[in-house]
Design an enzyme around this catalytic site. Structure first.
Site, PDB file in Angstrom:
ATOM      1  N   ASP A  33       0.844  -1.198   0.000  1.00 22.75           N
ATOM      2  CA  ASP A  33       0.000   0.000   0.000  1.00 22.75           C
ATOM      3  C   ASP A  33       0.882   1.251   0.000  1.00 22.75           C
ATOM      4  OD1 ASP A  33      -3.218   0.523   0.967  1.00 22.75           O
ATOM      5  OD2 ASP A  33      -1.817   2.203   1.115  1.00 22.75           O
ATOM      6  N   ILE A  34       0.465   2.246  -0.756  1.00 23.75           N
ATOM      7  CA  ILE A  34       1.249   3.477  -0.891  1.00 23.75           C
ATOM      8  C   ILE A  34       1.227   4.316   0.392  1.00 23.75           C
ATOM      9  CG2 ILE A  34      -0.557   5.040  -1.771  1.00 23.75           C
ATOM     10  CD1 ILE A  34       1.475   5.794  -4.006  1.00 23.75           C
ATOM     11  N   ASN A  91     -12.829  -3.576   2.428  1.00 24.82           N
ATOM     12  CA  ASN A  91     -13.830  -2.530   2.413  1.00 24.82           C
ATOM     13  C   ASN A  91     -14.713  -2.742   1.186  1.00 24.82           C
ATOM     14  OD1 ASN A  91     -12.686  -1.253   4.685  1.00 24.82           O
ATOM     15  ND2 ASN A  91     -11.169  -0.242   3.398  1.00 24.82           N
ATOM     16  N   GLU A  99     -12.533   2.912  -1.448  1.00 26.53           N
ATOM     17  CA  GLU A  99     -12.158   4.058  -2.288  1.00 26.53           C
ATOM     18  C   GLU A  99     -11.828   3.653  -3.718  1.00 26.53           C
ATOM     19  OE1 GLU A  99      -8.957   5.907  -0.178  1.00 26.53           O
ATOM     20  OE2 GLU A  99     -10.253   6.569   1.458  1.00 26.53           O
ATOM     21  N   VAL A 100     -11.161   2.530  -3.873  1.00 21.76           N
ATOM     22  CA  VAL A 100     -10.757   2.092  -5.218  1.00 21.76           C
ATOM     23  C   VAL A 100     -11.690   0.955  -5.653  1.00 21.76           C
ATOM     24  CG1 VAL A 100      -8.899   1.183  -6.645  1.00 21.76           C
ATOM     25  CG2 VAL A 100      -8.364   2.731  -4.740  1.00 21.76           C
ATOM     26  N   HIS A 104      -9.952  -5.505  -3.448  1.00 20.00           N
ATOM     27  CA  HIS A 104      -8.622  -5.717  -2.879  1.00 20.00           C
ATOM     28  C   HIS A 104      -8.758  -6.076  -1.417  1.00 20.00           C
ATOM     29  CE1 HIS A 104      -9.756  -1.477  -2.753  1.00 20.00           C
ATOM     30  NE2 HIS A 104      -9.127  -1.397  -1.596  1.00 20.00           N
ATOM     31  N   HIS A 106      -6.875  -5.953   2.155  1.00 18.34           N
ATOM     32  CA  HIS A 106      -5.773  -5.328   2.890  1.00 18.34           C
ATOM     33  C   HIS A 106      -5.210  -6.376   3.844  1.00 18.34           C
ATOM     34  CE1 HIS A 106      -6.866  -0.958   2.116  1.00 18.34           C
ATOM     35  NE2 HIS A 106      -8.011  -1.554   1.817  1.00 18.34           N
TER      36      HIS A 106
HETATM   37  P1  AMP Z   1      -9.890   1.163   0.052  1.00 13.32           P
HETATM   38  O1  AMP Z   1     -10.284   2.349   0.858  1.00 13.32           O
HETATM   39  O2  AMP Z   1     -10.200  -0.143   0.724  1.00 13.32           O
HETATM   40  O3  AMP Z   1     -10.438   1.223  -1.370  1.00 13.32           O
HETATM   41  O4  AMP Z   1      -8.302   1.183  -0.027  1.00 13.32           O
HETATM   42  C1  AMP Z   1      -7.591   1.775  -1.046  1.00 13.32           C
HETATM   43  C2  AMP Z   1      -6.132   1.694  -0.670  1.00 13.32           C
HETATM   44  O5  AMP Z   1      -5.349   1.871  -1.834  1.00 13.32           O
HETATM   45  C3  AMP Z   1      -5.667   2.758   0.321  1.00 13.32           C
HETATM   46  O6  AMP Z   1      -5.121   2.109   1.481  1.00 13.32           O
HETATM   47  C4  AMP Z   1      -4.613   3.546  -0.435  1.00 13.32           C
HETATM   48  O7  AMP Z   1      -3.537   3.974   0.374  1.00 13.32           O
HETATM   49  C5  AMP Z   1      -4.168   2.539  -1.486  1.00 13.32           C
HETATM   50  N1  AMP Z   1      -3.634   3.082  -2.727  1.00 13.32           N
HETATM   51  C6  AMP Z   1      -4.154   4.056  -3.503  1.00 13.32           C
HETATM   52  N2  AMP Z   1      -3.390   4.266  -4.586  1.00 13.32           N
HETATM   53  C7  AMP Z   1      -2.365   3.376  -4.507  1.00 13.32           C
HETATM   54  C8  AMP Z   1      -1.226   3.091  -5.328  1.00 13.32           C
HETATM   55  N3  AMP Z   1      -0.992   3.760  -6.459  1.00 13.32           N
HETATM   56  N4  AMP Z   1      -0.370   2.129  -4.929  1.00 13.32           N
HETATM   57  C9  AMP Z   1      -0.580   1.456  -3.773  1.00 13.32           C
HETATM   58  N5  AMP Z   1      -1.637   1.674  -2.958  1.00 13.32           N
HETATM   59  C10 AMP Z   1      -2.516   2.629  -3.321  1.00 13.32           C
END
Ligand code: AMP
Length: 119
Positions: A33-34, A91, A99-100, A104, A106
């Protein structure tokens, strides 16, 4: 919800954006994770176009589902998280705080993580 092929994880899967890769096989990609929330914070993704856990649980093949969970355990062991324990968070959707919009998991560990859900 239709899958958005321009989401950031889709771009990572297509190698359009770099990642710090932790694991890869035919069905799964995992990367760090970034913005890590723990000493180890790895995102574990199916390579298929699934928006979230609801989508994956309905449409993914048995092979894809097995691959995701086998990979998760392997990655945890690779990072020695099996000894002290770890947490897996998924999530899903608005209430889940996703968010994405590409499924995925975690994988977080490497320290005592405290309460599962904050106040
Ligand atoms: P979620 O809220 O479950 O969708 O988590 C999205 C996660 O993606 C967050 O923990 C972010 O820090 C992570 N994230 C977003 N962009 C990137 C990226 N380019 N590389 C790695 N992790 C990312």
């Amino acid at each position: 919800m239709a899958y958005d092929s321009n989401n950031i994880f889709a771009k990572i899967l297509r190698n359009e954006i770099p990642c710090k890769k932790a694991y890869e096989d035919n069905h799964v990609l995992a990367f760090h994770d970034i913005a890590p929330k723990a000493p180890v914070h790895i995102l574990v993704l199916p390579k298929g176009a699934y928006t979230d856990m609801d989508d994956f649980s309905q449409r993914a093949s048995i092979e894809e589902i097995a691959a995701l969970f086998r990979a998760l355990g392997q990655i945890a062991r690779d990072h020695k998280l099996d000894q002290g324990g770890y947490r897996v968070i998924v999530n899903c959707g608005l209430n889940g705080g996703q968010e994405v919009p590409h499924l995925h998991l975690h994988l977080v560990g490497g320290a005592r993580l405290g309460r599962m859900i904050g106040p």
